[in-house]
Design an enzyme around this catalytic site. Structure first.
Site, short mmCIF file in Angstrom:
data_model
loop_
_atom_site.label_atom_id
_atom_site.label_comp_id
_atom_site.label_asym_id
_atom_site.label_seq_id
_atom_site.Cartn_x
_atom_site.Cartn_y
_atom_site.Cartn_z
N GLY A 198 0.82 -1.09 -0.02
CA GLY A 198 -0.09 -0.02 0.07
C GLY A 198 0.68 1.28 -0.25
N SER A 199 0.12 2.29 0.82
CA SER A 199 1.05 3.57 0.53
C SER A 199 2.32 3.68 1.12
CB SER A 199 -0.02 4.69 1.39
OG SER A 199 -1.06 4.69 0.58
N ILE A 200 2.88 2.90 1.99
CA ILE A 200 4.31 2.99 2.36
C ILE A 200 5.34 2.76 1.26
CG2 ILE A 200 3.66 2.30 4.76
CD1 ILE A 200 4.61 -0.39 4.15
N LEU A 201 4.72 2.34 0.16
CA LEU A 201 5.58 2.28 -1.19
C LEU A 201 5.55 3.57 -1.87
CD1 LEU A 201 6.75 -0.40 -2.90
CD2 LEU A 201 5.16 0.83 -4.47
#
Length: 576
Positions: free
Chosen positions: A284-287
């Site tokens: 998800g958004s941690i990428l």
């Protein structure tokens, strides 16, 4: 005449008896003498296998995580067992065994059989007190794990025979295992060992293994994760803490866990699974920081470049991409701060497949972290020629690919140490040891990413709950819907927070992932507080002083040239 005949007959019988005895004595003393002497020797002397002491597993400061303690095991030599009336029942009671099961073992043709392994001292004493010929005890070693469930997934456990079955006990079994010895022992008439006549083969103790873990930080990490999973009634949780300059794993925790000292009836393989290392999930958004870092490195955007976020809805190839909070035109740094899926997708779409894939690969996605841990996952990052336009867009915000918590920690270490990818290790790095690294990102890009990530924990960011007074924190929230039956589940999420601190001179990188929390599901609410608690205690343990005026940002520490690599490597060694 009649009496004389009877006398001669009696004399004849005595003569025949004497002859019979003489023949038997000759057969015993001459014909069977070698066999009988060998049997007597076997009963009086026997060779005993002496188990080797398995090496201890220690944390980076020398605290024990796995040690071996001497215990007794009860054995039988079935051909020599001589039980009197009631002996079998008394032995069965002492061993807490069914008499029938005990009898079956004693009837085996094997010269040696264990009746019960690693018994309490009281049981061994009770068996010895029975004095049954052919029944005895032998010393073995039982593994004990002082940290219990706190470090279970890293340390693992060894079986009753002293062979590693899980964790570093398995990964470093050859290092920890010693070489068994052998000695010749004299026994008494009851089969009890009296004295050692000679050592035929000396015992070699196994080597100790010093891990990179700090048991104090491991405890803090496990407790923070355990309480978070319980609070949100989550399915599971994973947390990893690494030193960004050496690649040392300082803490690694999973919930649920198990106690390696008593493994029976604790949920089996599901609790023993080391999710932080073996489970690869859509991050998800941690990428998103890595999508932006790739564009920054290629000169396609700057932190202040304006990107239009389509007011919360964009279609790519007939598929809709949404933002939780609709936005219009914002600078790239705000794309990270506000966590826009649409703008991250647009930044990914402005790169070609090969370029984005190459940078993500450089950060370690699609590659094993290199710890050598059993079952270490490489995640899924498919070859770029297999991507269509929509897949490139979704990879930009962490869908359509998978990574483990350990892989995410390594990737964030690249941002923290100035752009060098290091292999991760579970073994302590010595103070004079240089860790070879590979530069995958320019220092200036890494510094710009650190500054942008520090905005996430500041006012207006999605990760305010990760902010820590006196220390600049850089990080990113993540809230990923979980794939299910060809689509995505409406009510199943992976909530995450990943980052590092202090921003001005990063000492720790931490990743917290919470699988399927109930009630709340945003990473900034679920995972960020646990990250904050772990980082706060970790910095204190490492004696990193607070800076009251620090608000984040600042250059990462200088890198040192790695020997023989031609690539800059992070400064070696670390504070314990």
């Amino acid at each position: 005449m009649k009496l004389a005949w009877r006398g001669r007959f009696a004399y004849f019988l005595l003569l025949m008896g004497f002859l019979g005895i003489t023949v038997q004595l000759l057969r015993v003393q001459v014909v069977r003498a070698p066999d009988l002497q060998e049997k007597a020797r076997q009963q009086a002397f026997h060779k005993v296998r002496v188990p080797a002491i398995r090496g201890a597993v220690l944390d980076r400061n020398g605290a024990p995580l796995a040690v071996s303690t001497p215990v007794k095991s009860v054995y039988a030599a079935p051909p020599e067992v001589a039980t009197g009336r009631g002996d079998l029942e008394r032995l069965a009671r002492a061993l807490d065994m069914e008499p029938r099961a005990l009898r079956e073992r004693l009837e085996r043709s094997s010269p040696f059989v264990y009746l019960r392994r690693q018994v309490p001292p009281s049981v061994a004493e009770a068996v010895q007190a029975l004095g049954i010929n052919g029944i005895g005890t032998v010393q073995e070693y039982r593994r004990y794990y002082p940290a219990g469930e706190v470090a279970a997934h890293v340390v693992g456990f060894a079986g009753v025979d002293g062979i590693g079955l899980e964790g570093v006990e398995l990964a470093y079994d050859r290092t920890l295992s010693g070489t068994p010895g052998r000695r010749l022992v004299e026994r008494d008439a009851l089969g009890r060992d009296m004295r050692t006549l000679r050592v035929e083969k000396p015992v070699r103790r196994g080597d100790d293994l010093r891990l990179s873990l700090d048991s104090r930080l491991q405890y803090v990490t496990y407790q923070a994760l355990k309480e978070t999973v319980a609070r949100y009634e989550a399915k599971a949780g994973m947390a990893v803490v690494v030193d960004p300059h050496t690649g040392e794993v300082l803490a690694l925790a999973n919930v649920p866990s198990y106690n390696p000292n008593r493994r029976g009836g604790q949920g089996g393989a599901a609790k023993r699974r080391n999710r932080a290392i073996t489970d690869a999930m859509e991050p998800g958004s941690i990428l998103k920081p890595f999508t932006v870092a790739a564009a920054l490195e290629e000169g396609q955007v700057r932190p202040d470049t304006e990107v239009f976020c389509e007011n919360g809805l964009m279609r790519v190839g007939g598929h809709a991409i949404h933002d939780a909070h609709p936005m219009g035109e914002v600078p790239v740094q705000e794309v990270i701060q506000k966590s826009s899926n649409i703008c991250a997708a647009k930044i990914a779409l402005d790169q070609d497949n090969q370029q984005l894939w190459g940078h993500l690969r450089g950060f370690g996605f699609g590659l094993r972290p290199g710890t050598g841990f059993p079952g270490e996952a490489s995640g899924v990052l498919r070859p770029p020629y297999q991507w269509n336009r929509f897949e490139r867009a979704t990879i930009g915000f962490g869908h359509g690919m998978t990574a483990s918590a350990l892989q995410v920690a390594r990737a964030y270490a690249v941002l923290a140490n100035g752009g060098v990818r290091l292999p991760l290790t579970l073994r302590r790095v010595g103070p004079d040891e240089v860790v070879p690294g590979k530069r995958v990102l320019g220092r200036e890009t890494a510094e710009e990413m650190a500054e942008m990530l520090s905005l996430v924990v500041g006012p207006g960011g999605t990760g305010k709950r990760a902010a820590l007074e006196g220390y600049g924190v850089a990080g990113k929230t993540g809230t990923a819907q979980k794939p299910e039956k060809g689509g995505y589940a409406e009510d199943k999420y992976l909530s995450a927070f990943a980052g590092f601190a202090p921003v001005s001179n990063p000492s720790l990188v931490a990743v917290v992932m919470v699988d399927e929390p109930q009630g709340e599901h945003y990473g900034g609410k679920v995972a960020a507080p646990a990250f904050r608690r772990i980082i706060a205690q970790g910095l204190r343990l490492r004696q990193v002083p607070p800076r009251p005026s620090e608000e984040g940002g600042g250059p990462p520490p200088p890198l040192r040239q790695a020997r023989g690599t031609g690539e800059p490597a992070a400064a070696s060694g670390s504070a314990s």
